[in-house]
Design a protein around this motif. Structure first.
Motif, PDB file in Angstrom:
ATOM      1  N   ARG A 193     -15.865 -12.323  44.485  1.00  0.00           N
ATOM      2  CA  ARG A 193     -15.538 -11.002  44.489  1.00  0.00           C
ATOM      3  C   ARG A 193     -14.534 -10.395  44.753  1.00  0.00           C
ATOM      4  NH1 ARG A 193     -17.658 -10.353  49.310  1.00  0.00           N
ATOM      5  NH2 ARG A 193     -15.616 -11.337  50.421  1.00  0.00           N
ATOM      6  N   TRP A 194     -13.492 -12.055  44.518  1.00  0.00           N
ATOM      7  CA  TRP A 194     -11.882 -11.244  44.137  1.00  0.00           C
ATOM      8  C   TRP A 194     -12.011 -11.279  42.584  1.00  0.00           C
ATOM      9  CZ3 TRP A 194      -9.122 -15.356  41.188  1.00  0.00           C
ATOM     10  CH2 TRP A 194      -7.870 -14.970  41.388  1.00  0.00           C
ATOM     11  N   SER A 195     -12.731 -11.947  41.740  1.00  0.00           N
ATOM     12  CA  SER A 195     -13.100 -12.647  40.344  1.00  0.00           C
ATOM     13  C   SER A 195     -13.005 -11.254  39.494  1.00  0.00           C
ATOM     14  CB  SER A 195     -13.116 -13.364  39.898  1.00  0.00           C
ATOM     15  OG  SER A 195     -13.152 -15.146  40.532  1.00  0.00           O
ATOM     16  N   ARG A 196     -14.549 -10.802  40.347  1.00  0.00           N
ATOM     17  CA  ARG A 196     -14.286  -9.549  39.705  1.00  0.00           C
ATOM     18  C   ARG A 196     -13.676  -8.761  39.832  1.00  0.00           C
ATOM     19  NH1 ARG A 196     -19.925 -10.846  41.519  1.00  0.00           N
ATOM     20  NH2 ARG A 196     -19.304 -10.010  43.840  1.00  0.00           N
ATOM     21  N   ALA A 197     -12.515  -8.743  41.254  1.00  0.00           N
ATOM     22  CA  ALA A 197     -11.706  -7.462  40.891  1.00  0.00           C
ATOM     23  C   ALA A 197     -10.810  -8.057  39.871  1.00  0.00           C
ATOM     24  CB  ALA A 197     -11.188  -7.722  42.743  1.00  0.00           C
ATOM     25  N   LYS A 198     -10.452  -9.227  39.689  1.00  0.00           N
ATOM     26  CA  LYS A 198      -8.746  -9.523  39.776  1.00  0.00           C
ATOM     27  C   LYS A 198      -8.575 -10.043  37.886  1.00  0.00           C
ATOM     28  CE  LYS A 198      -6.422  -8.347  43.250  1.00  0.00           C
ATOM     29  NZ  LYS A 198      -4.990  -6.781  42.648  1.00  0.00           N
TER      30      LYS A 198
END
Length: 312
Positions: A193-198
């Motif tokens: 989830r963090w990777s898709r945002a950042k």
């Protein structure tokens, strides 16, 4: 070192540009409406200034507004000159400035300085929230806080706050931008989830051998892990030189500047250091950029500032 020894904006230059309320209002007007006034009600561009009331009236719908209405400065009893000086002190301080020191410099109460600082840090956080790292990125896990007396040691210890440190580097291995974010924990679904945002698709991610970091593949990134255990760890750790350096710099700066930080406010403090680092190549323009971000940030009453920032 052109970054380290750049001139920035001195206090005398700041006072010449923003020393009066009129100068601050004119500057904020230009940063909020760079292409000219736009009515927040009907979108009309023609307006007139009401003498003696510091208000702007739309010629079409007759709605009256001000340069601070609908911005982060709305509802504040402090004059714009104090806000501008606070932005100058915050943006020019490499290691940050505490609310107590800010209150001394501004001549206001610590409670007012604390609220002002957190509002400005929230503007920094929201400004960089939608920007992704790309190219080559060094990734590492970290914790804020230490083991409490009599408690568990290591991962999962009570009082420790997990966070992800990511540093984007250029082809020569020099750092360009960084992003530090608090997370719920180091699990694959959290990292995905963090990777898709950042992280932008196509990014090459270098990390240690922590298994959950493989979840960056779900965001279209290439994962290049390096196992850090066993002999030769010092040599292999060179692959994460800049993320280790940035982690050490930020932790040392926070420890040296602030007496204590509550867990729920940690994302704002991390965003403050990331914001300054990502714009370090032009210190002189940092005040204008922060003021522009604040002018485009909705009002934040005290009750919203006290709320905890969501985890990734």
């Amino acid at each position: 070192n052109k970054v380290q020894f750049q001139r920035g904006m001195g206090l005398r230059e700041f006072m010449d540009k923003y020393g009066t309320a009129e100068q601050c209002e004119q500057a904020l007007f230009a940063w909020r409406w760079p292409r000219g006034f736009v009515c927040p009600e009907c979108g009309h561009t023609a307006c007139c200034a009401l003498k003696g009331r510091r208000l702007i009236q739309c010629n079409a719908c007759r709605r009256q507004t001000s340069v601070t209405a609908g911005t982060l400065f709305a509802g504040s009893k402090l004059p714009l000159t104090v806000w501008f000086l606070a932005m100058h002190l915050i943006t020019q301080a490499k290691n940050g400035i505490s609310s107590l020191e800010l209150s001394r410099q501004l001549g206001i109460s610590q409670n007012s300085a604390w609220l002002m600082k957190h509002k400005l840090m929230q503007a920094m956080l929201e400004r960089d929230a939608g920007r992704q790292l790309k190219g080559l990125v060094q990734l590492d896990d970290a914790y804020w806080g230490g083991r409490r007396r009599g408690g568990k040691r290591g991962r999962g210890a009570r009082g420790k706050t997990p966070l992800i440190a990511a540093v984007e580097t250029d082809s020569g291995g020099r750092p360009r931008r960084m992003s530090f974010n608090r997370v719920k924990g180091f699990r694959s679904k959290v990292i995905a989830r963090w990777s898709r945002a950042k992280l932008a698709a196509g990014t090459t991610v270098h990390s240690d051998g922590l298994a959950c970091f493989a979840a960056v593949n779900q965001a279209g990134c290439t994962h290049s892990p390096t196992v850090m255990s066993g002999p030769g760890i010092a040599r292999r750790r060179l692959a994460l030189t800049w993320v280790d350096t940035m982690l050490g710099n930020v932790k040392n700066a926070i420890h040296g500047t602030y007496h204590a930080i509550r867990q729920k406010h940690l994302p704002r403090y991390l965003a403050e250091y990331c914001y300054r680092f990502n714009r370090r190549f032009d210190l002189a323009s940092m005040l204008a950029r922060l003021a522009t971000a604040a002018a485009n940030t909705p009002p934040m009453p005290y009750r919203l500032v006290k709320l905890a920032e969501a985890h990734w």
